[in-house]
Design a protein around this motif. Structure first.
Motif, mmCIF file in Angstrom:
data_model
loop_
_atom_site.group_PDB
_atom_site.id
_atom_site.type_symbol
_atom_site.label_atom_id
_atom_site.label_comp_id
_atom_site.label_asym_id
_atom_site.label_seq_id
_atom_site.Cartn_x
_atom_site.Cartn_y
_atom_site.Cartn_z
ATOM 1 N N GLY A 80 0.821 -1.442 0.182
ATOM 2 C CA GLY A 80 -0.020 -0.091 -0.032
ATOM 3 C C GLY A 80 0.755 1.155 -0.051
ATOM 4 N N VAL A 81 0.285 2.161 0.716
ATOM 5 C CA VAL A 81 0.892 3.603 0.677
ATOM 6 C C VAL A 81 2.446 3.591 1.344
ATOM 7 C CG1 VAL A 81 0.745 5.909 1.644
ATOM 8 C CG2 VAL A 81 -1.293 4.614 1.110
ATOM 9 N N THR A 82 2.747 2.737 2.266
ATOM 10 C CA THR A 82 4.032 2.739 2.917
ATOM 11 C C THR A 82 5.114 2.194 1.726
ATOM 12 O OG1 THR A 82 3.051 2.063 5.055
ATOM 13 C CG2 THR A 82 5.327 1.881 4.814
ATOM 14 N N LEU A 83 4.785 1.011 0.854
ATOM 15 C CA LEU A 83 5.603 0.646 -0.116
ATOM 16 C C LEU A 83 5.714 1.803 -1.075
ATOM 17 C CD1 LEU A 83 7.378 -1.521 -1.113
ATOM 18 C CD2 LEU A 83 5.331 -2.554 -2.244
ATOM 19 N N GLN A 84 4.669 2.347 -1.563
ATOM 20 C CA GLN A 84 4.984 3.435 -2.330
ATOM 21 C C GLN A 84 5.574 4.629 -2.017
ATOM 22 O OE1 GLN A 84 3.258 3.367 -5.658
ATOM 23 N NE2 GLN A 84 4.449 5.329 -5.841
ATOM 24 N N GLY A 85 5.366 4.950 -0.633
ATOM 25 C CA GLY A 85 6.190 5.923 0.037
ATOM 26 C C GLY A 85 7.754 5.704 -0.208
ATOM 27 N N MET A 86 8.255 4.607 -0.022
ATOM 28 C CA MET A 86 9.663 4.113 -0.049
ATOM 29 C C MET A 86 9.928 4.297 -1.642
ATOM 30 S SD MET A 86 11.881 3.432 1.919
ATOM 31 C CE MET A 86 13.586 3.221 1.489
ATOM 32 N N ALA A 87 9.150 3.841 -2.475
ATOM 33 C CA ALA A 87 9.253 3.925 -3.791
ATOM 34 C C ALA A 87 9.631 5.315 -4.311
ATOM 35 C CB ALA A 87 8.529 3.028 -4.737
ATOM 36 N N ASP A 88 8.811 6.215 -3.829
ATOM 37 C CA ASP A 88 8.552 7.782 -4.029
ATOM 38 C C ASP A 88 9.943 8.322 -3.555
ATOM 39 O OD1 ASP A 88 6.425 7.434 -5.580
ATOM 40 O OD2 ASP A 88 5.260 8.227 -3.882
ATOM 41 N N SER A 89 10.267 7.999 -2.364
ATOM 42 C CA SER A 89 11.426 8.550 -1.752
ATOM 43 C C SER A 89 12.780 8.230 -2.653
ATOM 44 C CB SER A 89 11.518 7.955 -0.268
ATOM 45 O OG SER A 89 10.821 8.562 0.603
ATOM 46 N N LEU A 90 12.761 6.758 -3.002
ATOM 47 C CA LEU A 90 14.259 6.532 -3.645
ATOM 48 C C LEU A 90 14.311 7.308 -4.969
ATOM 49 C CD1 LEU A 90 14.228 2.572 -3.058
ATOM 50 C CD2 LEU A 90 15.359 4.167 -1.871
ATOM 51 N N VAL A 91 13.278 7.419 -5.672
ATOM 52 C CA VAL A 91 13.095 8.021 -7.134
ATOM 53 C C VAL A 91 13.563 9.463 -6.695
ATOM 54 C CG1 VAL A 91 11.664 8.965 -8.947
ATOM 55 C CG2 VAL A 91 11.795 6.543 -8.087
ATOM 56 N N ALA A 272 7.502 1.635 11.460
ATOM 57 C CA ALA A 272 8.465 2.671 11.550
ATOM 58 C C ALA A 272 9.717 2.028 11.479
ATOM 59 C CB ALA A 272 8.209 3.556 12.963
ATOM 60 N N ALA A 273 10.006 0.911 12.341
ATOM 61 C CA ALA A 273 11.235 0.567 12.294
ATOM 62 C C ALA A 273 11.545 -0.315 10.742
ATOM 63 C CB ALA A 273 11.292 -0.742 13.253
ATOM 64 N N VAL A 274 10.641 -0.804 10.324
ATOM 65 C CA VAL A 274 10.769 -1.331 8.970
ATOM 66 C C VAL A 274 11.162 -0.337 7.993
ATOM 67 C CG1 VAL A 274 9.640 -2.615 6.982
ATOM 68 C CG2 VAL A 274 9.319 -3.464 9.435
ATOM 69 N N ILE A 275 10.515 0.998 7.964
ATOM 70 C CA ILE A 275 10.909 1.967 7.209
ATOM 71 C C ILE A 275 12.298 2.480 7.526
ATOM 72 C CG2 ILE A 275 10.272 4.490 6.477
ATOM 73 C CD1 ILE A 275 7.358 3.687 7.369
#
Length: 450
Positions: A80-91, A272-275
């Protein structure tokens, strides 16, 4: 006896003895100092970070759940949103790093290799960007472009450019602006120290400016990669920009998702720890790619003669163009945020831009706060103390990593330092709580709060 006293001293023997003594004292200091340094590094950085990250798989160890081992936090974070947020942060982190390094190369070339006017002023401006929090830069742009902002008061509001700002483009621009000083400090020294003989050789053989750049830029690639890595780590860990843009942009970012996980009730420390783990892993992968790319080829510059590069004398047209580039960069980086912050601090809430709507009530309210002077003084003391400690630890780490023949411990140290940049302050703060608030430490009389 007189003959012995008048006997000349063997200076070479004396110097040799002194050098041996100095070498042995240095080895002794290094032997005693490095264990102490590693203890400090473990206590200050590794233990808090490890405790927070271990929380993702063992919440019961810290009293945050009933499971000794679970992967439920990973299942929640990787959807969901958490995974999308990580992808957005990397790009966004990669794009911001590329943009910041591009700006930095232009600035370094103009300030270090040309006679452009006001070099001291422009250099101070780079330090100013470093000192201004990303939150202030984001707020300044928000006040300038947002609905009800300065441009809207002048009748220049447009929903299209507001939408662009409150999205990936604006977010990337602000992170790139904040990353300019880090990239500049990484590449400026190399560009300044590189001799002019290579440029002269390119010009002698008929090369133009583009050909000259193609000769020079590969020589400073290690510095460029260093700037890219640092800006990337800073960008994916930045929270100030995410706090301003993410809530209204519907553009998920890892650091804001981490903040939401910590601020929810009850706090979702596992997600939060996984992020945090993913942010550290991203920096580790980027660092490994950098090492592998640099190791695949040699960047040694060989030459019989090496002379310092002289500053290029710009023509009148070139001088005007160079000043124009500098003004545009620093107006975007500092001018807009400063104007936005000052105007918003003096404008009445929800008022239009007119002379009778300006007031100093915000400043009067600020200075009427009791204990303001004490809090500012305390912050200043902490800043000075932290500055000296960071300088000392940084010098020790730099000395260790600059030696030839790096070991596994050196590589681990390199990754640890960059991982500290990639971790938001929220993660470190929570890590300190979980690491040093354990009952066993309180029983030993170790209480660090205060």
């Amino acid at each position: 006896m007189v003959a012995l006293l008048e006997r000349p001293v063997d200076s070479k023997h004396h110097e040799r003895s002194g050098s041996v003594l100095t070498r042995w004292l240095g080895r002794l200091a290094e032997f005693l100092g490095w264990p102490i340094f590693w203890v400090v590094l473990v206590v200050v950085l590794l233990v808090p970070t490890a405790c927070f990250l271990i929380l993702a798989i063992s919440p019961r160890l810290f009293g945050q759940g009933s499971s000794w081992f679970t992967i439920s936090a990973f299942q929640q974070a990787l959807t969901g949103v958490t995974l999308q947020g990580m992808a957005d942060s990397l790009v966004v982190g990669v794009l911001a790093a590329l943009l910041a390094v591009t700006f930095a190369i232009v600035l370094a070339w103009l300030l270090q290799r040309t006679n452009v006017s006001g070099r001291r002023v422009w250099s101070i401006s780079i330090w100013t960007i470093l000192l201004v929090p990303s939150y202030i830069i984001a707020v300044g742009w928000q006040v300038m472009l947002g609905q009800g902002g300065l441009l809207a008061s002048l009748g220049l509001y447009s929903a299209s450019y507001t939408k662009i700002f409150f999205g990936p483009a604006g977010y990337t621009l602000i992170l790139a602006i904040k990353g300019i000083p880090f990239a500049y400090f990484a590449v400026a020294g190399s560009i300044s120290a590189l001799g002019s003989s290579f440029e002269d050789a390119a010009r002698v053989h008929g090369g133009g400016r583009l050909s000259t750049l193609r000769v020079v830029i590969p020589m400073v690639l290690p510095s460029i990669f260093a700037g890219l890595i640092v800006v990337f780590a800073e960008s994916i860990a930045d929270f100030g920009t995410a706090a301003v843009i993410a809530p209204n942009a519907h553009f998920p970012i890892a650091t804001y998702n981490l903040y939401v996980a910590l601020s929810s009730y009850p706090a979702n420390f596992g997600v939060a720890a996984v992020i945090g783990c993913m942010l550290v892993a991203a920096v580790a992968v980027a660092l490994m790619l950098q090492k592998r790319f640099l190791k695949s080829r040699s960047y040694a510059v060989l030459g019989g003669r090496m002379r310092m590069a002289s500053r290029s004398r710009l023509t009148r047209r070139g001088h005007i163009m160079a000043l124009g580039v500098l003004v545009v960069i620093f107006f975007v980086a500092l001018g807009v945020p400063i104007i936005g912050a000052l105007v918003s601090s003096m404008l009445k809430p929800f008022a239009t831009l007119s002379l009778h709507n300006f007031t100093l009530s915000a400043y009067r309210g600020l200075f009427s706060v009791s204990g303001l002077g004490g809090s500012i003084g305390f912050s200043f003391k902490l800043a000075v103390l932290n500055g000296f400690l960071a300088l000392f630890l940084g010098a020790v780490i730099a000395r260790r990593l600059s030696k030839r023949g790096t070991t596994f411990i050196d590589k681990l140290l390199d990754v640890t330092v960059l991982a500290a940049i990639a971790l938001p302050g929220l993660v470190l703060a929570a890590g300190y709580i979980f690491a040093y608030n354990l009952p066993i430490l309180s029983g030993l009389g170790i209480d660090i709060y205060g």
